[in-house]
Design a protein around this motif. Structure first.
Motif, PDB file in Angstrom:
ATOM      1  N   LEU A 217      28.380  26.305  30.348  1.00 42.09           N
ATOM      2  CA  LEU A 217      27.546  26.082  29.161  1.00 42.09           C
ATOM      3  C   LEU A 217      28.342  26.299  27.880  1.00 42.09           C
ATOM      4  O   LEU A 217      28.141  25.609  26.884  1.00 42.09           O
ATOM      5  CB  LEU A 217      26.334  27.015  29.189  1.00 42.09           C
ATOM      6  CG  LEU A 217      25.237  26.673  30.197  1.00 42.09           C
ATOM      7  CD1 LEU A 217      24.289  27.849  30.376  1.00 42.09           C
ATOM      8  CD2 LEU A 217      24.456  25.432  29.744  1.00 42.09           C
ATOM      9  N   SER A 218      29.253  27.259  27.920  1.00 46.24           N
ATOM     10  CA  SER A 218      30.036  27.595  26.728  1.00 46.24           C
ATOM     11  C   SER A 218      31.198  26.638  26.500  1.00 46.24           C
ATOM     12  O   SER A 218      31.574  26.379  25.354  1.00 46.24           O
ATOM     13  CB  SER A 218      30.584  29.024  26.841  1.00 46.24           C
ATOM     14  OG  SER A 218      29.549  29.968  26.959  1.00 46.24           O
ATOM     15  N   ASP A 221      30.273  20.074  27.785  1.00 43.98           N
ATOM     16  CA  ASP A 221      29.079  19.389  27.273  1.00 43.98           C
ATOM     17  C   ASP A 221      28.205  18.873  28.406  1.00 43.98           C
ATOM     18  O   ASP A 221      27.328  18.042  28.198  1.00 43.98           O
ATOM     19  CB  ASP A 221      29.497  18.215  26.373  1.00 43.98           C
ATOM     20  CG  ASP A 221      30.213  18.682  25.107  1.00 43.98           C
ATOM     21  OD1 ASP A 221      29.834  19.740  24.576  1.00 43.98           O
ATOM     22  OD2 ASP A 221      31.159  17.991  24.669  1.00 43.98           O
ATOM     23  N   THR A 223      25.336  18.379  31.131  1.00 44.82           N
ATOM     24  CA  THR A 223      23.901  18.619  31.029  1.00 44.82           C
ATOM     25  C   THR A 223      23.524  19.848  31.857  1.00 44.82           C
ATOM     26  O   THR A 223      24.247  20.242  32.779  1.00 44.82           O
ATOM     27  CB  THR A 223      23.112  17.413  31.551  1.00 44.82           C
ATOM     28  OG1 THR A 223      23.379  17.246  32.949  1.00 44.82           O
ATOM     29  CG2 THR A 223      23.496  16.143  30.792  1.00 44.82           C
ATOM     30  N   THR A 252      19.649  26.434  27.707  1.00 44.72           N
ATOM     31  CA  THR A 252      19.779  25.712  26.434  1.00 44.72           C
ATOM     32  C   THR A 252      19.926  26.690  25.261  1.00 44.72           C
ATOM     33  O   THR A 252      20.758  26.488  24.379  1.00 44.72           O
ATOM     34  CB  THR A 252      18.554  24.806  26.206  1.00 44.72           C
ATOM     35  OG1 THR A 252      18.446  23.879  27.286  1.00 44.72           O
ATOM     36  CG2 THR A 252      18.684  24.046  24.906  1.00 44.72           C
ATOM     37  N   ALA A 253      19.140  27.752  25.270  1.00 46.78           N
ATOM     38  CA  ALA A 253      19.227  28.752  24.208  1.00 46.78           C
ATOM     39  C   ALA A 253      20.564  29.464  24.251  1.00 46.78           C
ATOM     40  O   ALA A 253      21.158  29.774  23.211  1.00 46.78           O
ATOM     41  CB  ALA A 253      18.082  29.753  24.337  1.00 46.78           C
ATOM     42  N   ARG A 255      23.383  28.216  25.229  1.00 46.53           N
ATOM     43  CA  ARG A 255      24.399  27.288  24.719  1.00 46.53           C
ATOM     44  C   ARG A 255      24.366  27.228  23.191  1.00 46.53           C
ATOM     45  O   ARG A 255      25.419  27.110  22.546  1.00 46.53           O
ATOM     46  CB  ARG A 255      24.187  25.909  25.312  1.00 46.53           C
ATOM     47  CG  ARG A 255      25.019  24.811  24.694  1.00 46.53           C
ATOM     48  CD  ARG A 255      24.863  23.518  25.477  1.00 46.53           C
ATOM     49  NE  ARG A 255      25.853  23.426  26.555  1.00 46.53           N
ATOM     50  CZ  ARG A 255      25.817  22.531  27.520  1.00 46.53           C
ATOM     51  NH1 ARG A 255      24.774  21.669  27.587  1.00 46.53           N
ATOM     52  NH2 ARG A 255      26.756  22.490  28.440  1.00 46.53           N
ATOM     53  N   LYS A 256      23.204  27.336  22.608  1.00 44.09           N
ATOM     54  CA  LYS A 256      23.070  27.244  21.146  1.00 44.09           C
ATOM     55  C   LYS A 256      23.411  28.563  20.444  1.00 44.09           C
ATOM     56  O   LYS A 256      23.642  28.564  19.245  1.00 44.09           O
ATOM     57  CB  LYS A 256      21.636  26.849  20.785  1.00 44.09           C
ATOM     58  CG  LYS A 256      21.276  25.428  21.188  1.00 44.09           C
ATOM     59  CD  LYS A 256      19.841  25.111  20.809  1.00 44.09           C
ATOM     60  CE  LYS A 256      19.458  23.675  21.185  1.00 44.09           C
ATOM     61  NZ  LYS A 256      18.050  23.367  20.843  1.00 44.09           N
ATOM     62  N   LYS A 257      23.447  29.658  21.214  1.00 41.63           N
ATOM     63  CA  LYS A 257      23.692  30.978  20.619  1.00 41.63           C
ATOM     64  C   LYS A 257      25.095  31.024  20.043  1.00 41.63           C
ATOM     65  O   LYS A 257      26.068  30.713  20.718  1.00 41.63           O
ATOM     66  CB  LYS A 257      23.541  32.068  21.674  1.00 41.63           C
ATOM     67  CG  LYS A 257      23.629  33.482  21.127  1.00 41.63           C
ATOM     68  CD  LYS A 257      23.396  34.494  22.234  1.00 41.63           C
ATOM     69  CE  LYS A 257      23.491  35.926  21.689  1.00 41.63           C
ATOM     70  NZ  LYS A 257      23.280  36.922  22.772  1.00 41.63           N
ATOM     71  N   PRO A 258      25.240  31.417  18.768  1.00 46.24           N
ATOM     72  CA  PRO A 258      26.582  31.473  18.167  1.00 46.24           C
ATOM     73  C   PRO A 258      27.439  32.531  18.820  1.00 46.24           C
ATOM     74  O   PRO A 258      26.934  33.572  19.245  1.00 46.24           O
ATOM     75  CB  PRO A 258      26.285  31.821  16.699  1.00 46.24           C
ATOM     76  CG  PRO A 258      24.962  32.507  16.720  1.00 46.24           C
ATOM     77  CD  PRO A 258      24.185  31.830  17.826  1.00 46.24           C
TER      78      PRO A 258
END
Length: 261
Positions: A217-218, A221, A223, A252-253, A255-258
């Motif tokens: 995830l990190s 790209d 899915t 998903t969250a 992956r979006k976490k900075p």
């Protein structure tokens, strides 16, 4: 963090025996082959990919175990950083069957490259890399084994199964498969595995899958569905539920976490 000396992928013949005096100098070693240690009167035989940190208060002997000795190692003085070291709750003088030996080996290699460089920020870079290595070692402690357990019956077999679980999380691991590999009954295998590592074999299977998923995830790209498949899940919803239960957020969250600085 004052690094005294180090070696990356050091190779010694099968008759090699080394003795270190109690100088107060710490030593971190990652075995890349089977190895034998003796410290505080206790002899420990450990498999490849085992991490061990000696605190320097006791003399240590380590030797090859029936094959050439291959290891990564760093001798360092942490006397001025004792508060930092204490905060990591490191395990000293006991083997830690690390779940992330490759990352630790890569860090030691990076430290070695910097150690022999002439960069203007060499000292600061070495200090940062060494702290990262020790933090990683502290994280690995939770997956470590007691000295007494390292010499328990079937330890080598169990340790090999554990390494396979983390290296190949996409495989269809289940209790019956693992017990058959160890040539044990289902109940005896589960009992011995938990007694040796402090966690159930299924917990390790799940953790192995989730750790690989976090990395994918990190760093890719792909899915969520594809990542679930690469981690051995046949059902995307099952993967998502298990990931959230283990990590606390959805894939998903996550992956979006900075990334923290």
């Amino acid at each position: 963090m004052n690094i005294r000396c180090l070696g990356c992928n050091s190779v010694y013949d099968s008759n090699s025996v080394f003795r270190r005096a109690a100088t107060g100098e710490n030593m971190l070693m990652l075995t890349r082959s089977k190895c034998r240690f003796s410290v505080k009167g206790l002899v420990m035989k450990v498999p490849a990919d085992t991490l061990i940190i000696f605190d320097g208060k006791y003399p240590v002997e380590y030797a090859a175990e029936g094959c050439p000795l291959v290891c990564d190692w760093i001798c360092f003085d942490g006397e001025k950083e004792q508060e930092f070291l204490d905060s990591l709750e490191l395990t000293y003088n006991r083997p830690i069957c690390s779940a992330d030996a490759e990352t630790i080996s890569d860090l030691i290699r990076n430290i070695g490259d910097e150690f022999y460089s002439f960069g203007t920020r060499r000292v600061k870079t070495l200090d940062s890399l060494m702290r990262t290595l020790l933090v990683k070692a502290g994280d690995s402690t939770g997956a470590g084994e007691d000295t007494e357990k390292s010499s328990a019956p079937h330890y080598d077999t169990l340790a090999e199964i554990r390494r396979k679980i983390y290296r190949s999380p996409e495989m269809k691991w289940n209790v019956d498969t693992m017990a058959a590999y160890a040539k044990m009954s289902r109940s005896y295998f589960q009992h011995l595995y938990h007694d040796t590592f402090g966690v159930s074999c299924i917990t390790d299977v799940i953790n192995g899958k989730i750790e690989k998923a976090k990395k994918l995830l990190s760093e890719t790209d792909s899915t969520v569905s594809h990542i679930a498949s690469m981690c051995g899940y046949e059902n995307e919803e099952h993967f998502m539920r298990q990931f959230k239960k283990t990590v606390g957020v959805t894939p998903t969250a996550f992956r979006k976490k900075p990334v923290s600085a």
